[in-house]
Design a protein around this motif. Structure first.
Motif, mmCIF file in Angstrom:
data_model
loop_
_atom_site.group_PDB
_atom_site.id
_atom_site.type_symbol
_atom_site.label_atom_id
_atom_site.label_comp_id
_atom_site.label_asym_id
_atom_site.label_seq_id
_atom_site.Cartn_x
_atom_site.Cartn_y
_atom_site.Cartn_z
ATOM 1 N N HIS A 242 -25.888 41.971 38.803
ATOM 2 C CA HIS A 242 -25.783 40.552 38.448
ATOM 3 C C HIS A 242 -26.069 39.642 39.634
ATOM 4 C CE1 HIS A 242 -25.011 37.469 35.643
ATOM 5 N NE2 HIS A 242 -24.053 38.076 34.941
ATOM 6 N N ASP B 237 -29.711 37.443 35.968
ATOM 7 C CA ASP B 237 -28.767 36.792 35.074
ATOM 8 C C ASP B 237 -28.799 37.498 33.727
ATOM 9 O OD1 ASP B 237 -28.120 34.933 37.026
ATOM 10 O OD2 ASP B 237 -29.769 33.594 36.426
ATOM 11 N N ARG C 120 -29.531 36.362 30.819
ATOM 12 C CA ARG C 120 -30.715 36.020 30.023
ATOM 13 C C ARG C 120 -31.888 36.916 30.389
ATOM 14 N NH1 ARG C 120 -35.236 33.370 31.011
ATOM 15 N NH2 ARG C 120 -34.497 32.847 33.118
ATOM 16 N N GLU C 121 -32.110 37.114 31.685
ATOM 17 C CA GLU C 121 -33.233 37.946 32.118
ATOM 18 C C GLU C 121 -33.035 39.404 31.726
ATOM 19 O OE1 GLU C 121 -34.766 35.911 36.200
ATOM 20 O OE2 GLU C 121 -32.697 36.645 36.195
#
Length: 455
Positions: free
Chosen positions: A427, A431, A433-434
């Protein structure tokens, strides 16, 4: 003159006559400083190793000087290892480049080969010893097979010379030979009878002849609470160290998704025989996952990055680490530049690396580096799992087993082969989302393999 020699000897000085040190003084070790310097000057200009004292006495008459073989350089990061086994013993002949010993390191097993053909004369380390790079390992006497029989013969002793010069005794007459043979036969018969009698008298009974079972072979009792301790090998110790380091350093998080494997299974079934015939390689699922991952990494470059201090390193290539289980532990050989390979090329490289891993022939170069890892626990029946990141990489993709499941397709409940995939990511680099986007793209490529031709 004689009295002066005796006085000199008594005072500890060597007597020099005609520029030669007295034999008496030399034999008894009485060297005056002047004599020692004279001897050193002569040795300095003498070409014989024997006079210089560089050849050990036991090799003065062999014609060869053993060569000491040292522990070879293994890798920049490896300075020591454990001597696991000797494949040759002293007295055995080896050919040039023949393997003599195996050294186990925390990454690979290193073979130590003979630099030349010859006979092993001495082993300088024992099995399970820790050896360091440059340490003396064994000695070898250069030569070809059979040369030991053709070496110069030792000087004959005075006793041998005396026996050769002594005349042979006269041959016995026929009558003497006949008497000797008769007496030998009679003596043999008497010994045989006495032996049979003694054997009959000492024959034990059937009960006594039954051997007693040793206590160690007694049947083991269930729940006996016995314990067995086995020393961890270097590879297992290194794996434990790296995995714990990963847990401590990376901000690990895992996300999951499901893949309908119908299209990929149909694709594999249709072309696997043709590919096996033309390219001599079995088409599996790993190459498809590798290809889909390289395409997704182009779109999500953070998943192919690494942290170096306070900097993020983005790689313009994909060196794919493929987890392979071996008897000694999990290893991750690397497929270089996987982004530029076709599925068949990836399959060939994975098959070659897998064979080398199972045979214990992987080198440091085969495992160095790596920017992204794929681990296939499905081959062992794993249904779910959270793989651990292989630092300094940013993510690892976990494959699992394929199970038929009832799913909804276009409003209808149908049976589909489904695989759960997992992405564990750092992390600090990615993120949520990625990471989720990366996993969804991998899923889309595999549910419709034709999309990979358009990427």
């Amino acid at each position: 003159m004689l009295s002066r020699r005796i006085i000199a000897i008594a005072r500890g000085r060597a007597v020099v006559v005609n520029n030669r040190t007295s034999a008496i003084a030399l034999t008894r070790g009485w060297y005056a400083p002047e004599a020692a310097q004279s001897h050193a000057r002569k040795a300095k200009f003498h070409s014989s190793n024997l006079l210089q004292g560089t050849r050990r006495p036991e090799y003065w008459f062999t014609g060869f000087v053993p060569e000491t073989v040292k522990v070879p350089q293994m890798a920049e990061s490896i300075s020591e290892g454990t001597l696991k086994s000797w494949l040759k013993q002293p007295g055995e002949f080896v050919n040039a480049d023949e393997e003599v010993a195996t050294i186990e390191t925390d990454k690979i097993d290193v073979s130590v080969n003979a630099p030349t053909a010859g006979k092993i004369t001495e082993l300088l380390a024992a099995e399970e010893d820790t050896v360091t790079v440059g340490q003396d390992l064994f000695r070898i006497e250069p030569g070809e097979a059979g040369e030991s029989e053709s070496k110069p013969a030792e000087p004959k002793s005075d006793q041998t010379k005396h026996e050769e010069t002594t005349p042979a005794p006269p041959e016995p007459s026929k009558e003497d030979v006949r008497k000797k043979d008769d007496s030998s036969v009679q003596e043999s018969k008497e010994k045989k009878v006495a032996k049979e009698t003694k054997k009959h008298e000492q024959a034990p009974s059937k009960e006594a002849s039954k051997p007693k079972e040793p206590e160690s072979l007694a049947p083991r009792v269930a729940f006996s609470r016995n314990e067995t301790r086995v020393k961890m090998n270097r590879m297992r110790l290194r794996i434990a160290e790296r995995l714990k380091e990963s847990q401590n350093a990376a901000a690990s998080l895992t996300t999951f998704n499901e893949i309908d494997m119908s299209s990929l299974m149909e694709f594999r079934k249709k072309y696997k025989e043709e590919i096996l015939k033309e390219h001599d390689v079995k088409l599996g699922y790993m190459s498809a996952f590798a290809k889909a991952s390289t395409l997704a990494l182009k779109e999500i470059p953070s998943a192919n990055a690494s942290i170096d201090g306070s900097e993020i390193v983005y790689h313009d290539y994909v060196d794919l680490s493929v987890a392979v289980a071996t008897p000694k532990g999990l290893v991750t050989p690397v497929v270089r530049n996987a982004e530029s390979m076709s599925m068949i090329e990836i399959e060939k490289e994975i098959a070659a690396l897998g064979k080398k891993a199972r045979d214990g022939k992987l080198t440091i170069e085969d495992m160095a580096g790596g920017t992204f890892t794929i681990s296939n626990g499905g081959v062992f029946g794993s249904l779910y799992g959270t793989p651990i990141i292989n630092l300094p990489q940013a993510a690892v993709l976990g494959m699992h087993s394929i199970k038929e499941r009832a799913v909804v397709v276009n409003g209808q409940i149908v049976i589909r082969p489904v695989m759960v995939i997992a992405l564990t990511y750092d992390h600090r680099l990615l993120d949520g989302r990625e990471a989720v986007t990366f996993l969804v793209k991998v899923r889309d490529y595999l549910e419709d393999p034709r999309k990979m031709l358009l990427a």
